[in-house]
Scaffold this motif. Structure first.
Motif, PDB file in Angstrom:
ATOM      1  N   LEU A 121      34.368  14.919  48.597  1.00 11.98           N
ATOM      2  CA  LEU A 121      35.181  14.797  47.397  1.00 11.98           C
ATOM      3  C   LEU A 121      36.565  15.377  47.670  1.00 11.98           C
ATOM      4  O   LEU A 121      36.690  16.466  48.243  1.00 11.98           O
ATOM      5  N   GLY A 122      37.601  14.646  47.251  1.00 12.96           N
ATOM      6  CA  GLY A 122      38.960  15.138  47.364  1.00 12.96           C
ATOM      7  C   GLY A 122      39.446  15.698  46.046  1.00 12.96           C
ATOM      8  O   GLY A 122      38.746  15.657  45.027  1.00 12.96           O
ATOM      9  N   ALA A 123      40.674  16.200  46.045  1.00  8.61           N
ATOM     10  CA  ALA A 123      41.226  16.836  44.850  1.00  8.61           C
ATOM     11  C   ALA A 123      41.255  15.892  43.658  1.00  8.61           C
ATOM     12  O   ALA A 123      40.985  16.297  42.522  1.00  8.61           O
ATOM     13  N   ALA A 124      41.577  14.611  43.893  1.00  7.45           N
ATOM     14  CA  ALA A 124      41.672  13.649  42.800  1.00  7.45           C
ATOM     15  C   ALA A 124      40.307  13.309  42.210  1.00  7.45           C
ATOM     16  O   ALA A 124      40.220  12.810  41.088  1.00  7.45           O
ATOM     17  N   GLU A 125      39.222  13.584  42.956  1.00  3.85           N
ATOM     18  CA  GLU A 125      37.879  13.233  42.497  1.00  3.85           C
ATOM     19  C   GLU A 125      37.147  14.402  41.850  1.00  3.85           C
ATOM     20  O   GLU A 125      36.128  14.206  41.201  1.00  3.85           O
ATOM     21  N   ILE A 126      37.640  15.610  42.043  1.00  3.88           N
ATOM     22  CA  ILE A 126      36.982  16.792  41.499  1.00  3.88           C
ATOM     23  C   ILE A 126      37.587  17.110  40.145  1.00  3.88           C
ATOM     24  O   ILE A 126      38.745  17.516  40.032  1.00  3.88           O
ATOM     25  N   GLY A 127      36.801  16.910  39.104  1.00  7.20           N
ATOM     26  CA  GLY A 127      37.319  17.144  37.767  1.00  7.20           C
ATOM     27  C   GLY A 127      37.391  18.616  37.415  1.00  7.20           C
ATOM     28  O   GLY A 127      38.440  19.146  37.047  1.00  7.20           O
ATOM     29  N   ARG A 128      36.292  19.316  37.535  1.00  6.66           N
ATOM     30  CA  ARG A 128      36.241  20.732  37.172  1.00  6.66           C
ATOM     31  C   ARG A 128      35.433  21.480  38.213  1.00  6.66           C
ATOM     32  O   ARG A 128      34.433  20.964  38.731  1.00  6.66           O
ATOM     33  N   SER A 129      35.853  22.678  38.519  1.00  6.31           N
ATOM     34  CA  SER A 129      35.133  23.484  39.499  1.00  6.31           C
ATOM     35  C   SER A 129      35.401  24.956  39.241  1.00  6.31           C
ATOM     36  O   SER A 129      36.387  25.321  38.596  1.00  6.31           O
ATOM     37  N   TYR A 130      34.515  25.769  39.754  1.00  6.14           N
ATOM     38  CA  TYR A 130      34.740  27.208  39.688  1.00  6.14           C
ATOM     39  C   TYR A 130      34.017  27.851  40.865  1.00  6.14           C
ATOM     40  O   TYR A 130      32.805  27.705  41.020  1.00  6.14           O
ATOM     41  N   SER A 131      34.781  28.547  41.686  1.00  8.88           N
ATOM     42  CA  SER A 131      34.208  29.232  42.839  1.00  8.88           C
ATOM     43  C   SER A 131      34.783  30.631  42.928  1.00  8.88           C
ATOM     44  O   SER A 131      35.933  30.865  42.536  1.00  8.88           O
ATOM     45  N   SER A 132      33.997  31.549  43.458  1.00 13.07           N
ATOM     46  CA  SER A 132      34.443  32.934  43.508  1.00 13.07           C
ATOM     47  C   SER A 132      33.757  33.676  44.651  1.00 13.07           C
ATOM     48  O   SER A 132      32.762  33.212  45.220  1.00 13.07           O
ATOM     49  N   PHE A 133      34.321  34.845  44.974  1.00 13.06           N
ATOM     50  CA  PHE A 133      33.695  35.723  45.940  1.00 13.06           C
ATOM     51  C   PHE A 133      33.897  37.167  45.499  1.00 13.06           C
ATOM     52  O   PHE A 133      34.867  37.501  44.800  1.00 13.06           O
ATOM     53  N   SER A 134      32.964  38.014  45.902  1.00 16.80           N
ATOM     54  CA  SER A 134      33.053  39.442  45.621  1.00 16.80           C
ATOM     55  C   SER A 134      32.447  40.176  46.804  1.00 16.80           C
ATOM     56  O   SER A 134      31.275  39.966  47.133  1.00 16.80           O
ATOM     57  N   LEU A 135      33.239  41.016  47.447  1.00 19.97           N
ATOM     58  CA  LEU A 135      32.801  41.743  48.631  1.00 19.97           C
ATOM     59  C   LEU A 135      32.973  43.235  48.389  1.00 19.97           C
ATOM     60  O   LEU A 135      34.088  43.707  48.153  1.00 19.97           O
ATOM     61  N   PHE A 136      31.880  43.965  48.441  1.00 20.17           N
ATOM     62  CA  PHE A 136      31.958  45.404  48.184  1.00 20.17           C
ATOM     63  C   PHE A 136      30.970  46.152  49.066  1.00 20.17           C
ATOM     64  O   PHE A 136      29.775  45.864  49.069  1.00 20.17           O
ATOM     65  N   ARG A 137      31.490  47.100  49.830  1.00 21.27           N
ATOM     66  CA  ARG A 137      30.679  48.012  50.634  1.00 21.27           C
ATOM     67  C   ARG A 137      31.194  49.427  50.416  1.00 21.27           C
ATOM     68  O   ARG A 137      32.385  49.687  50.590  1.00 21.27           O
ATOM     69  N   GLN A 138      30.284  50.316  50.074  1.00 18.58           N
ATOM     70  CA  GLN A 138      30.675  51.684  49.765  1.00 18.58           C
ATOM     71  C   GLN A 138      29.829  52.674  50.548  1.00 18.58           C
ATOM     72  O   GLN A 138      28.610  52.546  50.641  1.00 18.58           O
ATOM     73  N   ASP A 139      30.507  53.676  51.129  1.00 15.25           N
ATOM     74  CA  ASP A 139      29.824  54.754  51.824  1.00 15.25           C
ATOM     75  C   ASP A 139      29.080  55.599  50.788  1.00 15.25           C
ATOM     76  O   ASP A 139      29.690  56.156  49.872  1.00 15.25           O
ATOM     77  N   MET A 140      27.756  55.708  50.936  1.00 19.85           N
ATOM     78  CA  MET A 140      26.958  56.428  49.940  1.00 19.85           C
ATOM     79  C   MET A 140      27.205  57.924  49.982  1.00 19.85           C
ATOM     80  O   MET A 140      26.999  58.633  49.001  1.00 19.85           O
ATOM     81  N   GLY A 141      27.668  58.430  51.116  1.00 21.11           N
ATOM     82  CA  GLY A 141      27.915  59.852  51.235  1.00 21.11           C
ATOM     83  C   GLY A 141      29.230  60.286  50.621  1.00 21.11           C
ATOM     84  O   GLY A 141      29.292  61.275  49.882  1.00 21.11           O
ATOM     85  N   THR A 142      30.294  59.541  50.904  1.00 18.29           N
ATOM     86  CA  THR A 142      31.625  59.917  50.418  1.00 18.29           C
ATOM     87  C   THR A 142      32.058  59.129  49.194  1.00 18.29           C
ATOM     88  O   THR A 142      33.083  59.450  48.578  1.00 18.29           O
ATOM     89  N   ALA A 143      31.310  58.079  48.841  1.00 15.19           N
ATOM     90  CA  ALA A 143      31.639  57.187  47.715  1.00 15.19           C
ATOM     91  C   ALA A 143      32.934  56.416  47.957  1.00 15.19           C
ATOM     92  O   ALA A 143      33.488  55.816  47.033  1.00 15.19           O
ATOM     93  N   ALA A 144      33.409  56.409  49.199  1.00 16.03           N
ATOM     94  CA  ALA A 144      34.640  55.687  49.523  1.00 16.03           C
ATOM     95  C   ALA A 144      34.314  54.229  49.824  1.00 16.03           C
ATOM     96  O   ALA A 144      33.373  53.937  50.573  1.00 16.03           O
ATOM     97  N   PRO A 145      35.074  53.284  49.257  1.00 17.00           N
ATOM     98  CA  PRO A 145      34.820  51.874  49.555  1.00 17.00           C
ATOM     99  C   PRO A 145      35.264  51.515  50.972  1.00 17.00           C
ATOM    100  O   PRO A 145      36.380  51.833  51.381  1.00 17.00           O
ATOM    101  N   GLN A 146      34.372  50.891  51.718  1.00 16.97           N
ATOM    102  CA  GLN A 146      34.697  50.407  53.051  1.00 16.97           C
ATOM    103  C   GLN A 146      35.290  48.998  52.991  1.00 16.97           C
ATOM    104  O   GLN A 146      36.182  48.650  53.757  1.00 16.97           O
ATOM    105  N   VAL A 147      34.743  48.188  52.095  1.00 16.68           N
ATOM    106  CA  VAL A 147      35.225  46.820  51.871  1.00 16.68           C
ATOM    107  C   VAL A 147      35.291  46.594  50.371  1.00 16.68           C
ATOM    108  O   VAL A 147      34.333  46.898  49.647  1.00 16.68           O
ATOM    109  N   PHE A 148      36.419  46.111  49.907  1.00 18.06           N
ATOM    110  CA  PHE A 148      36.535  45.794  48.483  1.00 18.06           C
ATOM    111  C   PHE A 148      37.556  44.662  48.327  1.00 18.06           C
ATOM    112  O   PHE A 148      38.755  44.863  48.492  1.00 18.06           O
ATOM    113  N   ALA A 149      37.042  43.472  48.046  1.00 20.12           N
ATOM    114  CA  ALA A 149      37.898  42.301  47.840  1.00 20.12           C
ATOM    115  C   ALA A 149      37.181  41.340  46.915  1.00 20.12           C
ATOM    116  O   ALA A 149      35.953  41.236  46.942  1.00 20.12           O
ATOM    117  N   TYR A 150      37.948  40.643  46.093  1.00 23.24           N
ATOM    118  CA  TYR A 150      37.349  39.675  45.178  1.00 23.24           C
ATOM    119  C   TYR A 150      38.383  38.610  44.842  1.00 23.24           C
ATOM    120  O   TYR A 150      39.597  38.811  45.001  1.00 23.24           O
TER     121      TYR A 150
END
Length: 243
Positions: free
Chosen positions: A171-200
């Motif tokens: 499917l190309g852009a002209a053929e796709i009527g509606r869409s929704y896509s997402s990502f969420s990436l989260f990794r946190q050090d359990m000892g220090t509570a500092a995020p190692q990876v955080f992107a969305y």
């Protein structure tokens, strides 16, 4: 001269064995969805570039790869909704061999060991639009690192003739009527509570390609097949000596 039927039977058995052992076709399905990230997309820890950068306007690609022969072992619902589910907490239940996010030339793989799905059809209401979706999630709340990562790709468009999960289409852009896509990436050090990876982020899909690549897959012989061939040969020898 009298003809014995056993050589012919033995030859037929050899043909059966040869056909049974011949590799069958298995399809590796690849799902690739691309789009442009919205302004609600952020890279807090600098995974794809400078830390704290807004990812809006950048091109993003999601790639999922699975073996269509794995589908019978997943949960499948009937038409009008077809869906395969894997990765219910065990490595053996993995549906995707690849769950990959790419932004700005940087690739990030999601293990997908918690939940994976691929599906098409009307999910909630038969009056709704058809959709095609793929998703992968990893969730780990024990150990030194807390992990919660997910990729989700969905378009509310299906071409005519797409009735199976392993049907190739694009499917190309002209053929796709509606869409929704997402990502969420989260990794946190359990000892220090500092995020190692955080992107969305989120994006509208402007290209979706579902392709198939056939690869040979050996079909195992039935355990009784060699024994059957040996038995036919022995019977032929006995008949020949008696003659």
């Amino acid at each position: 001269m009298r003809r014995h039927p056993f050589p012919a039977a033995l030859a037929a058995a050899a043909i059966v064995l040869a056909v049974t052992a011949f590799p069958a076709a298995a399809a590796t399905m690849t799902i690739i969805g691309t789009g442009i990230l919205t302004e609600r997309s952020w890279d807090i820890t600098g995974l794809f570039g400078p830390a704290g950068a807004n990812l809006g306007g950048q091109r993003v690609t999601m790639t999922f790869v699975y073996d269509s022969e794995a589908l019978p072992y997943a949960d499948a619902f009937t038409t009008p909704t077809l869906r395969a589910i894997g990765a219910t907490g065990t490595p053996e239940a993995r549906l995707f061999s690849t769950s990959l996010l790419s932004i700005g030339g940087v690739e990030y793989a999601v293990a997908g060991t918690y939940n994976e799905t691929v599906g098409l059809g009307q999910y909630f209401d038969p009056a709704e639009e058809d959709s095609y979706s793929a998703g992968s999630q990893t969730y780990v709340d024990t150990g030194p690192v807390w992990i919660n990562e997910a990729l989700s790709l969905q378009v509310f468009t299906l071409p005519d003739g797409v009735t199976e999960l392993d049907t190739p289409f694009s499917l190309g852009a002209a053929e796709i009527g509606r869409s929704y896509s997402s990502f969420s990436l989260f990794r946190q050090d359990m000892g220090t509570a500092a995020p190692q990876v955080f992107a969305y982020g989120e994006f509208a899909v402007d290209s979706l390609v579902v392709s198939s690549s056939d690869t040979p897959a050996a079909v195992p012989l039935p355990t009784s097949a060699p024994l059957a061939a040996t038995g036919l040969g022995a019977l032929w020898l006995v008949r020949r000596r008696r003659a």
